[in-house]
Write a protein that holds these residues in place. Structure first.
Motif, PDB file in Angstrom:
ATOM      1  N   ALA A  61      22.638 -10.609  43.394  1.00 54.03           N
ATOM      2  CA  ALA A  61      21.310 -11.201  43.226  1.00 54.03           C
ATOM      3  C   ALA A  61      21.403 -12.488  42.406  1.00 54.03           C
ATOM      4  O   ALA A  61      20.744 -13.489  42.706  1.00 54.03           O
ATOM      5  CB  ALA A  61      20.369 -10.205  42.555  1.00 54.03           C
ATOM      6  N   CYS A  62      22.253 -12.470  41.373  1.00 55.79           N
ATOM      7  CA  CYS A  62      22.431 -13.664  40.541  1.00 55.79           C
ATOM      8  C   CYS A  62      23.116 -14.787  41.317  1.00 55.79           C
ATOM      9  O   CYS A  62      22.837 -15.967  41.096  1.00 55.79           O
ATOM     10  CB  CYS A  62      23.231 -13.314  39.289  1.00 55.79           C
ATOM     11  SG  CYS A  62      22.345 -12.241  38.131  1.00 55.79           S
ATOM     12  N   LEU A  63      24.016 -14.419  42.229  1.00 50.58           N
ATOM     13  CA  LEU A  63      24.659 -15.428  43.069  1.00 50.58           C
ATOM     14  C   LEU A  63      23.633 -16.090  43.990  1.00 50.58           C
ATOM     15  O   LEU A  63      23.671 -17.308  44.207  1.00 50.58           O
ATOM     16  CB  LEU A  63      25.773 -14.794  43.906  1.00 50.58           C
ATOM     17  CG  LEU A  63      27.025 -14.322  43.158  1.00 50.58           C
ATOM     18  CD1 LEU A  63      28.031 -13.738  44.140  1.00 50.58           C
ATOM     19  CD2 LEU A  63      27.655 -15.458  42.367  1.00 50.58           C
ATOM     20  N   LEU A  64      22.718 -15.284  44.526  1.00 53.34           N
ATOM     21  CA  LEU A  64      21.662 -15.846  45.366  1.00 53.34           C
ATOM     22  C   LEU A  64      20.776 -16.778  44.549  1.00 53.34           C
ATOM     23  O   LEU A  64      20.402 -17.866  45.009  1.00 53.34           O
ATOM     24  CB  LEU A  64      20.829 -14.718  45.981  1.00 53.34           C
ATOM     25  CG  LEU A  64      19.651 -15.168  46.862  1.00 53.34           C
ATOM     26  CD1 LEU A  64      20.138 -16.010  48.034  1.00 53.34           C
ATOM     27  CD2 LEU A  64      18.873 -13.951  47.364  1.00 53.34           C
ATOM     28  N   GLN A  65      20.461 -16.369  43.332  1.00 55.07           N
ATOM     29  CA  GLN A  65      19.666 -17.215  42.441  1.00 55.07           C
ATOM     30  C   GLN A  65      20.370 -18.546  42.204  1.00 55.07           C
ATOM     31  O   GLN A  65      19.745 -19.612  42.257  1.00 55.07           O
ATOM     32  CB  GLN A  65      19.440 -16.506  41.106  1.00 55.07           C
ATOM     33  CG  GLN A  65      18.704 -17.344  40.075  1.00 55.07           C
ATOM     34  CD  GLN A  65      18.632 -16.667  38.718  1.00 55.07           C
ATOM     35  OE1 GLN A  65      19.066 -15.524  38.560  1.00 55.07           O
ATOM     36  NE2 GLN A  65      18.103 -17.358  37.730  1.00 55.07           N
ATOM     37  N   SER A  66      21.671 -18.483  41.961  1.00 53.55           N
ATOM     38  CA  SER A  66      22.441 -19.702  41.732  1.00 53.55           C
ATOM     39  C   SER A  66      22.454 -20.585  42.971  1.00 53.55           C
ATOM     40  O   SER A  66      22.321 -21.814  42.876  1.00 53.55           O
ATOM     41  CB  SER A  66      23.873 -19.335  41.321  1.00 53.55           C
ATOM     42  OG  SER A  66      24.648 -20.487  41.100  1.00 53.55           O
ATOM     43  N   ALA A  67      22.601 -19.962  44.136  1.00 53.30           N
ATOM     44  CA  ALA A  67      22.626 -20.725  45.386  1.00 53.30           C
ATOM     45  C   ALA A  67      21.291 -21.420  45.641  1.00 53.30           C
ATOM     46  O   ALA A  67      21.245 -22.534  46.177  1.00 53.30           O
ATOM     47  CB  ALA A  67      22.968 -19.805  46.549  1.00 53.30           C
ATOM     48  N   LEU A  68      20.209 -20.775  45.245  1.00 50.92           N
ATOM     49  CA  LEU A  68      18.876 -21.362  45.405  1.00 50.92           C
ATOM     50  C   LEU A  68      18.557 -22.376  44.307  1.00 50.92           C
ATOM     51  O   LEU A  68      17.554 -23.076  44.374  1.00 50.92           O
ATOM     52  CB  LEU A  68      17.818 -20.253  45.397  1.00 50.92           C
ATOM     53  CG  LEU A  68      17.808 -19.330  46.619  1.00 50.92           C
ATOM     54  CD1 LEU A  68      16.914 -18.121  46.364  1.00 50.92           C
ATOM     55  CD2 LEU A  68      17.349 -20.081  47.854  1.00 50.92           C
ATOM     56  N   ARG A  69      19.421 -22.391  43.278  1.00 48.80           N
ATOM     57  CA  ARG A  69      19.270 -23.310  42.145  1.00 48.80           C
ATOM     58  C   ARG A  69      17.924 -23.125  41.450  1.00 48.80           C
ATOM     59  O   ARG A  69      17.177 -24.076  41.202  1.00 48.80           O
ATOM     60  CB  ARG A  69      19.462 -24.759  42.610  1.00 48.80           C
ATOM     61  CG  ARG A  69      20.887 -25.025  43.084  1.00 48.80           C
ATOM     62  CD  ARG A  69      21.109 -26.433  43.571  1.00 48.80           C
ATOM     63  NE  ARG A  69      22.521 -26.637  43.903  1.00 48.80           N
ATOM     64  CZ  ARG A  69      23.011 -27.718  44.504  1.00 48.80           C
ATOM     65  NH1 ARG A  69      22.198 -28.698  44.845  1.00 48.80           N
ATOM     66  NH2 ARG A  69      24.301 -27.820  44.763  1.00 48.80           N
TER      67      ARG A  69
END
Length: 219
Positions: A12-20
């Motif tokens: 979930a945190c990786l997705l957050q990072s990808a969405l910036r």
């Protein structure tokens, strides 16, 4: 497009990072509480509930192509054996409260989809940048359990053996309040447990040694 069979706090945190997106922005994007996002950062291994899984699926599917590409790259790096340690784990700090009342210790039971994944632990909260660990300890304990406490002693810190997060441990004295589950979105239960019974709830090999020393006192 990469398919996530089961979202974890780390994914979930990786997705957050990808969405910036920042924590507040990501929470608003998903329509959830900021506290939930903070929990994912605090515990990379946590598995969100079924409805959260669906929200993350939707956010991933509807993400712009560039964001999906960034997510795929981050995911590939995360899954690579040479880079299995969560990036930036040491930068994240969590305050953990060991609240004692006579011969009892306060524990919370974290919510999970699978019964086998339910975990008991001490009240904890993410220390915000520039924030004080002691203040976080007292505030998060009250928010999660309804118990007022005061920090008595700093027990030390370590990188958690399971999550890799930097944990600050505090021995706290009970002041007032009934132990109640004040954060039903994240926790299932809150209870006072006899000191000598804590290893029945938390694997003894994961308990910080100074905490074990405290638990052995007056037992």
């Amino acid at each position: 497009m990469d398919v996530i069979e089961r979202w974890s706090g780390r994914y979930a945190c990786l997705l957050q990072s990808a969405l910036r997106l920042g924590n507040e922005q990501f929470a608003a994007h998903l329509g959830i509480a900021v506290r939930t996002v903070a929990t994912w950062h605090a515990d990379a291994s946590v598995v969100p509930r079924r409805e959260m899984q669906q929200l993350l699926d939707t956010a991933h599917e509807r993400a712009p192509a560039a964001a999906r590409q960034r997510f795929a790259l981050l995911l590939a790096k995360e899954r690579a054996p040479v880079d299995s340690t969560p990036p930036g784990a040491q930068a994240l700090r969590v305050a953990i409260a060991v609240v004692v009342r006579d011969s009892d210790v306060l524990l919370v039971c974290r919510r999970d989809d699978d019964a086998a994944g339910i975990t008991w632990q001490f009240p904890a909260g993410v220390i915000k940048p520039g924030g004080k660990a002691e203040t976080t300890t007292v505030r998060e304990t009250l928010d999660e359990t309804g118990v007022h406490c005061a920090v008595r002693q700093h027990l030390g810190n370590r990188l958690h053996p399971v999550t890799g997060v930097l944990c600050e441990y505090f021995l706290c004295e009970y002041l007032a309040g009934e132990a109640t589950n004040s954060d039903a979105a994240e926790n299932i239960d809150v209870m006072w447990v006899p000191r000598n019974s804590v290893p029945r709830f938390i694997p003894v090999d994961t308990i910080f040694p100074p905490i074990l020393a405290v638990l052995e006192e007056q037992t």
